[in-house]
Design a protein around this motif. Structure first.
Motif, PDB file in Angstrom:
ATOM      1  N   PRO A  37       0.825  -1.224   0.000  1.00  0.00           N
ATOM      2  CA  PRO A  37       0.000   0.000   0.000  1.00  0.00           C
ATOM      3  C   PRO A  37       0.853   1.265   0.000  1.00  0.00           C
ATOM      4  O   PRO A  37       1.998   1.274   0.466  1.00  0.00           O
ATOM      5  N   LYS A  38       0.236   2.368  -0.511  1.00  0.00           N
ATOM      6  CA  LYS A  38       0.923   3.662  -0.564  1.00  0.00           C
ATOM      7  C   LYS A  38       0.112   4.708   0.196  1.00  0.00           C
ATOM      8  O   LYS A  38      -1.064   4.478   0.537  1.00  0.00           O
TER       9      LYS A  38
ATOM     10  N   ASP B 256      -3.391   5.775  -1.186  1.00  0.00           N
ATOM     11  CA  ASP B 256      -4.287   4.700  -1.630  1.00  0.00           C
ATOM     12  C   ASP B 256      -5.741   5.005  -1.309  1.00  0.00           C
ATOM     13  O   ASP B 256      -6.645   4.766  -2.128  1.00  0.00           O
ATOM     14  N   SER B 257      -6.005   5.521  -0.120  1.00  0.00           N
ATOM     15  CA  SER B 257      -7.401   5.763   0.269  1.00  0.00           C
ATOM     16  C   SER B 257      -8.056   6.782  -0.645  1.00  0.00           C
ATOM     17  O   SER B 257      -9.240   6.654  -1.000  1.00  0.00           O
TER      18      SER B 257
ATOM     19  N   ILE C  48      -8.656   4.984  -4.082  1.00  0.00           N
ATOM     20  CA  ILE C  48      -9.757   4.015  -3.979  1.00  0.00           C
ATOM     21  C   ILE C  48     -11.093   4.744  -3.874  1.00  0.00           C
ATOM     22  O   ILE C  48     -12.102   4.318  -4.451  1.00  0.00           O
TER      23      ILE C  48
ATOM     24  N   LEU D  45       0.724   1.391  -9.292  1.00  0.00           N
ATOM     25  CA  LEU D  45      -0.355   1.325  -8.317  1.00  0.00           C
ATOM     26  C   LEU D  45      -0.124   0.170  -7.355  1.00  0.00           C
ATOM     27  O   LEU D  45       0.478  -0.845  -7.701  1.00  0.00           O
ATOM     28  N   SER D  46      -0.645   0.303  -6.160  1.00  0.00           N
ATOM     29  CA  SER D  46      -0.566  -0.781  -5.184  1.00  0.00           C
ATOM     30  C   SER D  46      -1.575  -1.868  -5.534  1.00  0.00           C
ATOM     31  O   SER D  46      -2.505  -1.650  -6.323  1.00  0.00           O
TER      32      SER D  46
ATOM     33  N   ASP E 276      -3.882  -3.010  -3.620  1.00  0.00           N
ATOM     34  CA  ASP E 276      -5.203  -2.611  -3.127  1.00  0.00           C
ATOM     35  C   ASP E 276      -5.924  -1.736  -4.140  1.00  0.00           C
ATOM     36  O   ASP E 276      -7.128  -1.895  -4.379  1.00  0.00           O
ATOM     37  N   VAL E 277      -5.207  -0.799  -4.749  1.00  0.00           N
ATOM     38  CA  VAL E 277      -5.821   0.090  -5.735  1.00  0.00           C
ATOM     39  C   VAL E 277      -6.208  -0.697  -6.987  1.00  0.00           C
ATOM     40  O   VAL E 277      -7.309  -0.525  -7.534  1.00  0.00           O
TER      41      VAL E 277
END
Length: 560
Positions: free
Chosen positions: A286-287, A290-291, A294, A317-318, A320-321
Motif C-alpha cells: 500500500p501507498k 491509496d485511500s 480508492i 499502483l498498489s 489494493d488500488v
C-alpha cells in the motif's frame, strides 16, 4: 554216351543255379543297402524335425517369457538368464538395463504393417536352442503412443464392474484408425463411428455400424493382430486393453505422474490453494494516497477519463488500488481498464489470482486479455479453477488435484500459433481426489499449435452420467461427464492435443465454433459424445518432441 550227356546237363543246371544265387545275393544286398539308406534319411529327417520343433518351441518360449515377465513390467535383467520348458524348449535371455515402456529408449523407423512405423525399441539378445546348437536372435520390445502411430481413437474396456454400456454419439470423424479393444458399445441410431479404418481385436456386442468420414459403409481392417500392453493393471499383466496410465504404481515408467517426476521441473498444483507463476512480485505494498485513489474509483460520479488519468499519474499502483479498480461495478470499461493495468505489468501475484476467477466483474473477454498480456504460466484461484497459458515459454509440466474447471488459453492469431509451434510440448495431468470431479475444460482461442497431452483420471463413486440405462436410453447428465468446450472466435478451430482419460465420460461441445479439429487423438474407457457440430480427429505429424512425453503401448517384434 548217355552218361556224358547227363553230366553235361547237370553242369548247366549248376551254373544256372549259381547265377541265380549270385543275382539273389546281389538283390538282397541291394535291398538291405536301400533299406539302410532310407533308414538313414528317415533318421536325418526325424532329427531335423526334432530340432525344428525344439527351435520353434524355443522361439515361442522366448516371446512368452518376455510377454509375461518384461514387456509390461518395470523389471530388468542384470545378467543372462536361462528359461526352459520341459526338454522341448530353452532360451537364454540377455541382460538389459531399462524396461520396454521407459522413456529413455531411442525411437526408430521400422514399418511393420498394422504396428506404428516409428517406435521406441528396447533390443534384447536371445539365444534360441534347438537341442543341438544355440542361434542368436534379437527380440525388440517396441513401444509408442497409439495416437502418434495412427490410432486416433482408442476405446478401451472400463475397469469398473458396475459400469453400463459405453455410448458413442454425435458427429465424430476420424482421419485415421479407430481401435475398439473389446466390450459393449452403444451407438445412437442417428450417428455412427466414422473412421478411415477400424480395428476390432475382439467381438463387440452389439455390432458396430462402421462408416468412413464420407459416410460410406466399411468393414474392419483385416490386419494380423499384435499382442500389446500399456503395463500392469491391478498387479497383473494387462493385454485386454484396460487403461491405467495416469498414476499406476505397478508400471511407473508408463505412468504420467511418475514420468513427469522423472523428467523433473513439474509443478504440482492443488486447486483449492491460491497460487500463480506470474512474472511479478507477490503483492505491491500500500501507498500513502491509496485511500484517496480508492475513493475516486468507488465514486461513480467522477468522470472515468479523469479518474484513469489520475491513476496513471500515480503508477505504479498498489495491489489494493488495482483490486478496487478491476472489481469496480460497473466496470470502467475495457478501453480504459486494459491499457491502465498493462501499464502496471508485470502484475503482482495477488492480482493474477483474482483474475483467475472465471466469474469476474471485468467480464470474460477482458479477463483473458489481461491474463494473456502478463506472460503468466498458470493460476489456481483457490476455488477449483486452474488457468494455463499455453503461450508461456516458462510453462512447466503440470500435475493437478482438486480441479473442477480447467482453462487452456491457446493462441488468437496465426503469428502466435506459429510461435507456439516452436515451444517445448507440455503435459497437463489431472488426478482428482475422490468425489472431486473436473466438470469443464475450456479450450480458449482461435487455435493451439503448441503440442500438448491432457491426461485425466477420475476416481470415487460417480453417477454413471454419459452412459445408457438397461433400456438403451441415455442416462441423465451428471457429475462424471467432463465437458470439453471450444470457445474460439471463428467457426473453425484447430487444437494440437492428445487426450487420454480414465473414468471420465467425454462431452465435446463445438456449438460455439461449429467445427473443430483435434490434431492428436483421443483414448478413453467411458462414453464419448459430440454435440453442436463436427469434431475431426487428425494425426499429429510433428511427433519427435512429444513422443517421449506421452504414454505408450508396447509389443514384441523379432528378427535374426
Amino acid at each position: 554216351m548217355k552218361e556224358k550227356k547227363f553230366r553235361k546237363d547237370n553242369a548247366s543246371v549248376l551254373v544256372v543255379a549259381l547265377v541265380v544265387c549270385a543275382i539273389g545275393t546281389i538283390g538282397v544286398l541291394a535291398t538291405v543297402s536301400i533299406i539302410g539308406a532310407r533308414s538313414s534319411v528317415a533318421e536325418a529327417q526325424y532329427e531335423g524335425l526334432d530340432r525344428r520343433v525344439r527351435f520353434n518351441n524355443s522361439m515361442a518360449l522366448g516371446r512368452e517369457v518376455l510377454y509375461q515377465n518384461h514387456l509390461g513390467d518395470e523389471a530388468v535383467l542384470d545378467s543372462e538368464t536361462t528359461y526352459s520348458y520341459s526338454t522341448w524348449a530353452s532360451v537364454k535371455v540377455g541382460a538389459f538395463d531399462s524396461p520396454a515402456l521407459s522413456f529413455g529408449d531411442a525411437a526408430r523407423t521400422h514399418p511393420t504393417g498394422a504396428a506404428p512405423g516409428r517406435a521406441f525399441s528396447r533390443d534384447i539378445a536371445v539365444k534360441v536352442n534347438d537341442g543341438v546348437a544355440e542361434y542368436p536372435m534379437q527380440y525388440q520390445l517396441r513401444s509408442y503412443n497409439p495416437a502418434l502411430g495412427g490410432d486416433l481413437l482408442s476405446i478401451h474396456p472400463t475397469a469398473e464392474v458396475t459400469a453400463e454400456q459405453m455410448r458413442i454419439s454425435g458427429d465424430l470423424k476420424v482421419k485415421g484408425r479407430a481401435v475398439f479393444w473389446g466390450g459393449d458399445y452403444y451407438q445412437d441410431v442417428s450417428s455412427t463411428v466414422r473412421s478411415e479404418e477400424v480395428i476390432v481385436p475382439k467381438t463387440n456386442a452389439p455390432k458396430l455400424v462402421l462408416e468412413n468420414p464420407d459416410e460410406e459403409a466399411i468393414k474392419p481392417s483385416n490386419y494380423i493382430g499384435y499382442k500389446q500392453t500399456m503395463g500392469k493393471v491391478a498387479s497383473g499383466n494387462s493385454y485386454g486393453g484396460e487403461l491405467d496410465i495416469v498414476d499406476n504404481s505397478e508400471t511407473g515408467v508408463n505412468s504420467y505422474i511418475s514420468r513427469l517426476a522423472s523428467l523433473g521441473g513439474e509443478a504440482n498444483i492443488d486447486g483449492i490453494i491460491e497460487v500463480t507463476d506470474g512474472l511479478g512480485v507477490d503483492s505491491v505494498a500500500p501507498k500513502l494516497n491509496d485511500s484517496t485513489l480508492i475513493g475516486l474509483i468507488q465514486d461513480l460520479g467522477q468522470a472515468v477519463p479523469a479518474v484513469v488519468g489520475l491513476l496513471a499519474a500515480n503508477s505504479p499502483l498498489s495491489s489494493d488500488v488495482m483490486m478496487a479498480l478491476i472489481n469496480r461495478v460497473p466496470s470502467i470499461g475495457n478501453t480504459y481498464l486494459i491499457p491502465l493495468l498493462n501499464a502496471q505489468a508485470p502484475l503482482p501475484d495477488d492480482i493474477m489470482i483474482d483474475l483467475g476467477d472465471p466469474v469476474h466483474p471485468v467480464g470474460e473477454a477482458a479477463r483473458k486479455a489481461l491474463l494473456k498480456s502478463t506472460g503468466f504460466s498458470y493460476i489456481s484461484d483457490g476455488s477449483g479453477t486452474v488457468t494455463v497459458n499455453l503461450d508461456s515459454v516458462y510453462l512447466p509440466n503440470l500435475i493437478l488435484d482438486n480441479v473442477t474447471r480447467l482453462e487452456l488459453l491457446g493462441q488468437d492469431t496465426s503469428v502466435e500459433g506459429d510461435a507456439a509451434k516452436l515451444m517445448q510440448p507440455r503435459a497437463v495431468v489431472i488426478k482428482n481426489s475422490d468425489n472431486v470431479f473436473l466438470s469443464r475444460v475450456h479450450l480458449d482461442g482461435l487455435t493451439n499449435q503448441r503440442r500438448m497431452a491432457l491426461a485425466i483420471s477420475q476416481t470415487g463413486v460417480l453417477d454413471g452420467a454419459g452412459l445408457i440405462d438397461s433400456s438403451g436410453n441415455p442416462s441423465a447428465l451428471g457429475t462424471n461427464q467432463t465437458i470439453f468446450l471450444f470457445t474460439g472466435s471463428t467457426p473453425y478451430v484447430q487444437w494440437r492435443m492428445i487426450t487420454e482419460t480414465e473414468g471420465v465420460s467425454q462431452h465435446w461441445d463445438v456449438t460455439g465454433v461449429s467445427t473443430a479439429t483435434l490434431f492428436g487423438g483421443i483414448r478413453a474407457d467411458h462414453s464419448i459424445r459430440v454435440s453442436g457440430g463436427t469434431l475431426f480427429l487428425d494425426q499429429e505429424e510433428d511427433t519427435e518432441f512429444i513422443e517421449s512425453l506421452v504414454s505408450r503401448n508396447a509389443w514384441i517384434e523379432t528378427y535374426k
